[in-house]
Scaffold this motif. Structure first.
Motif, PDB file in Angstrom:
ATOM      1  N   CYS A  63       0.819  -1.223   0.000  1.00  0.00           N
ATOM      2  CA  CYS A  63       0.000   0.000   0.000  1.00  0.00           C
ATOM      3  C   CYS A  63       0.853   1.274   0.000  1.00  0.00           C
ATOM      4  CB  CYS A  63      -0.946   0.008   1.195  1.00  0.00           C
ATOM      5  SG  CYS A  63      -0.171   0.381   2.784  1.00  0.00           S
ATOM      6  N   ASN A  64       2.016   1.239   0.577  1.00  0.00           N
ATOM      7  CA  ASN A  64       2.953   2.357   0.668  1.00  0.00           C
ATOM      8  C   ASN A  64       2.381   3.575   1.407  1.00  0.00           C
ATOM      9  OD1 ASN A  64       5.611   3.149   0.270  1.00  0.00           O
ATOM     10  ND2 ASN A  64       5.101   4.353  -1.529  1.00  0.00           N
ATOM     11  N   ILE A  65       1.378   3.346   2.264  1.00  0.00           N
ATOM     12  CA  ILE A  65       0.831   4.430   3.091  1.00  0.00           C
ATOM     13  C   ILE A  65       0.680   4.005   4.557  1.00  0.00           C
ATOM     14  CG2 ILE A  65      -0.293   5.684   1.219  1.00  0.00           C
ATOM     15  CD1 ILE A  65      -2.951   4.381   2.080  1.00  0.00           C
ATOM     16  N   GLY A  66       1.310   2.904   4.936  1.00  0.00           N
ATOM     17  CA  GLY A  66       1.341   2.508   6.334  1.00  0.00           C
ATOM     18  C   GLY A  66       0.199   1.673   6.860  1.00  0.00           C
ATOM     19  N   HIS A  67      -0.694   1.218   6.001  1.00  0.00           N
ATOM     20  CA  HIS A  67      -1.850   0.455   6.481  1.00  0.00           C
ATOM     21  C   HIS A  67      -1.634  -1.060   6.507  1.00  0.00           C
ATOM     22  CE1 HIS A  67      -4.602   3.750   6.990  1.00  0.00           C
ATOM     23  NE2 HIS A  67      -4.228   4.226   5.821  1.00  0.00           N
ATOM     24  N   CYS A  68      -0.917  -1.598   5.550  1.00  0.00           N
ATOM     25  CA  CYS A  68      -0.904  -3.055   5.376  1.00  0.00           C
ATOM     26  C   CYS A  68       0.203  -3.788   6.135  1.00  0.00           C
ATOM     27  CB  CYS A  68      -0.814  -3.407   3.890  1.00  0.00           C
ATOM     28  SG  CYS A  68       0.824  -3.129   3.167  1.00  0.00           S
ATOM     29  N   TYR A  69       1.267  -3.147   6.478  1.00  0.00           N
ATOM     30  CA  TYR A  69       2.400  -3.740   7.200  1.00  0.00           C
ATOM     31  C   TYR A  69       3.173  -4.770   6.383  1.00  0.00           C
ATOM     32  CZ  TYR A  69       1.050  -1.440  11.531  1.00  0.00           C
ATOM     33  OH  TYR A  69       0.771  -0.503  12.487  1.00  0.00           O
ATOM     34  N   GLU A  70       2.977  -4.842   5.082  1.00  0.00           N
ATOM     35  CA  GLU A  70       3.739  -5.780   4.256  1.00  0.00           C
ATOM     36  C   GLU A  70       5.209  -5.395   4.160  1.00  0.00           C
ATOM     37  OE1 GLU A  70       3.031  -8.811   2.730  1.00  0.00           O
ATOM     38  OE2 GLU A  70       1.283  -8.637   4.021  1.00  0.00           O
ATOM     39  N   CYS A  71       5.538  -4.147   4.411  1.00  0.00           N
ATOM     40  CA  CYS A  71       6.918  -3.665   4.247  1.00  0.00           C
ATOM     41  C   CYS A  71       7.706  -3.699   5.555  1.00  0.00           C
ATOM     42  CB  CYS A  71       6.911  -2.252   3.675  1.00  0.00           C
ATOM     43  SG  CYS A  71       6.187  -1.018   4.788  1.00  0.00           S
ATOM     44  N   ARG A  72       7.267  -4.510   6.516  1.00  0.00           N
ATOM     45  CA  ARG A  72       7.963  -4.568   7.809  1.00  0.00           C
ATOM     46  C   ARG A  72       9.409  -5.011   7.648  1.00  0.00           C
ATOM     47  NH1 ARG A  72       3.358  -7.606   8.863  1.00  0.00           N
ATOM     48  NH2 ARG A  72       4.642  -9.454   9.076  1.00  0.00           N
ATOM     49  N   VAL A  73      10.319  -4.289   8.273  1.00  0.00           N
ATOM     50  CA  VAL A  73      11.737  -4.623   8.275  1.00  0.00           C
ATOM     51  C   VAL A  73      12.270  -4.431   9.692  1.00  0.00           C
ATOM     52  CG1 VAL A  73      12.165  -4.020   5.849  1.00  0.00           C
ATOM     53  CG2 VAL A  73      12.345  -2.248   7.605  1.00  0.00           C
ATOM     54  N   HIS A  74      13.505  -4.846   9.892  1.00  0.00           N
ATOM     55  CA  HIS A  74      14.208  -4.590  11.145  1.00  0.00           C
ATOM     56  C   HIS A  74      15.115  -3.387  10.905  1.00  0.00           C
ATOM     57  CE1 HIS A  74      13.256  -8.628  12.893  1.00  0.00           C
ATOM     58  NE2 HIS A  74      13.101  -8.884  11.614  1.00  0.00           N
ATOM     59  N   VAL A  75      15.077  -2.416  11.804  1.00  0.00           N
ATOM     60  CA  VAL A  75      15.910  -1.218  11.676  1.00  0.00           C
ATOM     61  C   VAL A  75      16.753  -1.078  12.943  1.00  0.00           C
ATOM     62  CG1 VAL A  75      15.936   1.293  11.422  1.00  0.00           C
ATOM     63  CG2 VAL A  75      14.240  -0.061  10.184  1.00  0.00           C
ATOM     64  N   ASN A  76      18.064  -1.166  12.753  1.00  0.00           N
ATOM     65  CA  ASN A  76      18.994  -1.084  13.883  1.00  0.00           C
ATOM     66  C   ASN A  76      18.594  -2.045  14.998  1.00  0.00           C
ATOM     67  OD1 ASN A  76      20.445   0.916  12.516  1.00  0.00           O
ATOM     68  ND2 ASN A  76      19.204   2.540  13.403  1.00  0.00           N
ATOM     69  N   GLY A  77      18.170  -3.251  14.605  1.00  0.00           N
ATOM     70  CA  GLY A  77      17.805  -4.288  15.564  1.00  0.00           C
ATOM     71  C   GLY A  77      16.375  -4.250  16.065  1.00  0.00           C
ATOM     72  N   VAL A  78      15.621  -3.232  15.695  1.00  0.00           N
ATOM     73  CA  VAL A  78      14.225  -3.113  16.125  1.00  0.00           C
ATOM     74  C   VAL A  78      13.337  -3.751  15.060  1.00  0.00           C
ATOM     75  CG1 VAL A  78      12.351  -1.514  16.700  1.00  0.00           C
ATOM     76  CG2 VAL A  78      14.716  -0.977  17.371  1.00  0.00           C
ATOM     77  N   PRO A  79      12.561  -4.799  15.423  1.00  0.00           N
ATOM     78  CA  PRO A  79      11.708  -5.457  14.423  1.00  0.00           C
ATOM     79  C   PRO A  79      10.410  -4.697  14.166  1.00  0.00           C
ATOM     80  CG  PRO A  79      11.481  -6.542  16.546  1.00  0.00           C
ATOM     81  CD  PRO A  79      12.517  -5.454  16.723  1.00  0.00           C
ATOM     82  N   THR A  80       9.733  -5.072  13.095  1.00  0.00           N
ATOM     83  CA  THR A  80       8.391  -4.600  12.753  1.00  0.00           C
ATOM     84  C   THR A  80       8.329  -3.095  12.515  1.00  0.00           C
ATOM     85  OG1 THR A  80       7.632  -6.361  14.235  1.00  0.00           O
ATOM     86  CG2 THR A  80       5.958  -4.997  13.294  1.00  0.00           C
ATOM     87  N   VAL A  81       9.316  -2.573  11.819  1.00  0.00           N
ATOM     88  CA  VAL A  81       9.325  -1.161  11.442  1.00  0.00           C
ATOM     89  C   VAL A  81       8.792  -1.063  10.012  1.00  0.00           C
ATOM     90  CG1 VAL A  81      10.789   0.847  11.006  1.00  0.00           C
ATOM     91  CG2 VAL A  81      11.276  -0.672  12.951  1.00  0.00           C
ATOM     92  N   ARG A  82       7.831  -0.180   9.775  1.00  0.00           N
ATOM     93  CA  ARG A  82       7.272  -0.021   8.430  1.00  0.00           C
ATOM     94  C   ARG A  82       8.229   0.798   7.565  1.00  0.00           C
ATOM     95  NH1 ARG A  82       1.511   2.130  10.108  1.00  0.00           N
ATOM     96  NH2 ARG A  82       2.846   3.046  11.675  1.00  0.00           N
ATOM     97  N   ALA A  83       8.758   0.167   6.521  1.00  0.00           N
ATOM     98  CA  ALA A  83       9.721   0.824   5.631  1.00  0.00           C
ATOM     99  C   ALA A  83       9.101   1.989   4.888  1.00  0.00           C
ATOM    100  CB  ALA A  83      10.291  -0.192   4.639  1.00  0.00           C
ATOM    101  N   CYS A  84       7.797   1.944   4.647  1.00  0.00           N
ATOM    102  CA  CYS A  84       7.145   3.013   3.885  1.00  0.00           C
ATOM    103  C   CYS A  84       6.894   4.260   4.722  1.00  0.00           C
ATOM    104  CB  CYS A  84       5.837   2.517   3.274  1.00  0.00           C
ATOM    105  SG  CYS A  84       4.506   2.268   4.464  1.00  0.00           S
ATOM    106  N   MET A  85       7.044   4.156   6.032  1.00  0.00           N
ATOM    107  CA  MET A  85       6.757   5.277   6.926  1.00  0.00           C
ATOM    108  C   MET A  85       7.996   5.786   7.662  1.00  0.00           C
ATOM    109  SD  MET A  85       3.526   5.637   6.455  1.00  0.00           S
ATOM    110  CE  MET A  85       3.032   6.728   7.757  1.00  0.00           C
ATOM    111  N   THR A  86       9.149   5.161   7.418  1.00  0.00           N
ATOM    112  CA  THR A  86      10.360   5.471   8.170  1.00  0.00           C
ATOM    113  C   THR A  86      11.400   6.096   7.257  1.00  0.00           C
ATOM    114  OG1 THR A  86       9.897   3.564   9.587  1.00  0.00           O
ATOM    115  CG2 THR A  86      12.116   4.491   9.687  1.00  0.00           C
ATOM    116  N   LEU A  87      11.863   7.289   7.603  1.00  0.00           N
ATOM    117  CA  LEU A  87      12.872   7.973   6.807  1.00  0.00           C
ATOM    118  C   LEU A  87      14.236   7.329   7.004  1.00  0.00           C
ATOM    119  CD1 LEU A  87      11.908  11.718   7.359  1.00  0.00           C
ATOM    120  CD2 LEU A  87      11.271  10.212   5.465  1.00  0.00           C
ATOM    121  N   VAL A  88      14.989   7.238   5.921  1.00  0.00           N
ATOM    122  CA  VAL A  88      16.351   6.719   5.978  1.00  0.00           C
ATOM    123  C   VAL A  88      17.223   7.706   6.744  1.00  0.00           C
ATOM    124  CG1 VAL A  88      18.380   6.084   4.619  1.00  0.00           C
ATOM    125  CG2 VAL A  88      16.118   5.515   3.784  1.00  0.00           C
ATOM    126  N   GLN A  89      18.127   7.166   7.551  1.00  0.00           N
ATOM    127  CA  GLN A  89      19.099   7.987   8.266  1.00  0.00           C
ATOM    128  C   GLN A  89      20.492   7.459   7.994  1.00  0.00           C
ATOM    129  OE1 GLN A  89      18.055   8.060  12.405  1.00  0.00           O
ATOM    130  NE2 GLN A  89      16.072   8.990  12.029  1.00  0.00           N
TER     131      GLN A  89
END
Length: 111
Positions: A63-89
């Motif tokens: 969906c790329n708008i944060g509703h479906c959670y299909e884009c869940r990734v781990h970020v800096n060891g934290v699971p279940t982060v939505r890639a479509c809603m999280t800015l790259v750092q």
């Protein structure tokens, strides 16, 4: 491989922000300030962001708008982060989810 849309007929032209480096599954990529993880990975040709927890089938952006959670990734060891809603750092370490053990099922349906 840069697959960014730099001119859109409705949204206009895109101006790149400051480049930032991040890693996905151990591979280094370049993104730009203001991009989400999902947008940066898509622009770099990455389509599979994780696998289904039980079946191992590939999952990507839906969906790329944060509703479906299909884009869940781990970020800096934290699971279940939505890639479509999280800015790259700068220096961010992103990894795909993995296949998890299936819970024991008795008598077919669980729940």
């Amino acid at each position: 491989m840069n697959q960014r849309i730099v001119h859109h007929p409705v949204l206009g032209s895109w101006t790149a922000g400051k480049p930032v480096s991040f890693r996905f599954n151990g591979t280094a990529y370049t993104a730009y300030e203001g991009e989400t993880i999902a947008a940066a990975l898509l622009a770099n040709g990455v389509r599979t962001l994780r696998v289904h927890e039980e079946k191992g089938t590939p999952r990507g952006i839906y969906c790329n708008i944060g509703h479906c959670y299909e884009c869940r990734v781990h970020v800096n060891g934290v699971p279940t982060v939505r890639a479509c809603m999280t800015l790259v750092q700068e220096g961010m370490d992103v990894s795909a989810g993995t296949v998890l053990p299936t819970p024991l099922k008795k008598g077919g349906h669980v729940g």
